[in-house]
Design an enzyme around this catalytic site. Structure first.
Site, mmCIF file in Angstrom:
data_model
loop_
_atom_site.group_PDB
_atom_site.id
_atom_site.type_symbol
_atom_site.label_atom_id
_atom_site.label_comp_id
_atom_site.label_asym_id
_atom_site.label_seq_id
_atom_site.Cartn_x
_atom_site.Cartn_y
_atom_site.Cartn_z
ATOM 1 N N CYS A 1 0.669 -1.097 0.046
ATOM 2 C CA CYS A 1 0.039 0.009 -0.131
ATOM 3 C C CYS A 1 1.051 1.267 -0.080
ATOM 4 O O CYS A 1 1.419 1.613 0.928
ATOM 5 C CB CYS A 1 -0.924 0.160 1.270
ATOM 6 N N CYS B 1 0.027 3.640 2.878
ATOM 7 C CA CYS B 1 0.593 3.194 3.825
ATOM 8 C C CYS B 1 2.245 3.434 4.106
ATOM 9 O O CYS B 1 2.523 4.047 5.393
ATOM 10 C CB CYS B 1 0.387 1.674 4.147
#
Length: 121
Positions: free
Chosen positions: A30, A33
């Site tokens: 991600c 993230c």
């Protein structure tokens, strides 16, 4: 304090045995993230009185499902074992700092009483 990795085995105990716990649900693949990670780490170092935890959703799929995580990153905040905040999306450092200040100052008993009064009205 650095961040702590949580699994299904220690998730509940961590939330209930600490005054304030922030949990970052994330994944290695991600992009947001990865961008949020250093912001979260910096906040953990600035707030040693708070538990900052991370849950890798790929390694803990059942836990992510039980926590109803639909997107990553998702930040969850628990105070005295009660979830008081949960939101998907990476935050800027200033927004995370503001959120932490609000969580620290939240009076759970007063909020609960106010909520109960609203239900009665």
């Amino acid at each position: 304090m650095a961040t702590t990795a949580l699994t299904a085995q220690d998730f509940e105990q961590t939330l209930t045995s600490n005054e304030l716990v922030l949990v970052d649900f994330w994944a290695t693949w991600c992009g947001p993230c990865k961008a949020f990670g250093p912001v979260y780490e910096k906040a953990s170092e600035a707030n040693p009185d708070i538990v900052f935890a991370k849950v890798d959703i790929d390694q803990n799929q059942e836990l992510a499902s039980a926590a109803d995580i639909k997107a990553v990153p998702t930040l969850m905040i628990a105070k005295k074992g009660q979830i008081i905040f949960k939101q998907a999306g990476a935050l800027r450092g200033s927004d995370l700092d503001d959120l932490i200040a609000q969580a620290k100052s939240l009076d759970l008993d007063a909020a609960k009483a106010q909520s109960e009064d609203a239900v009665k009205a």
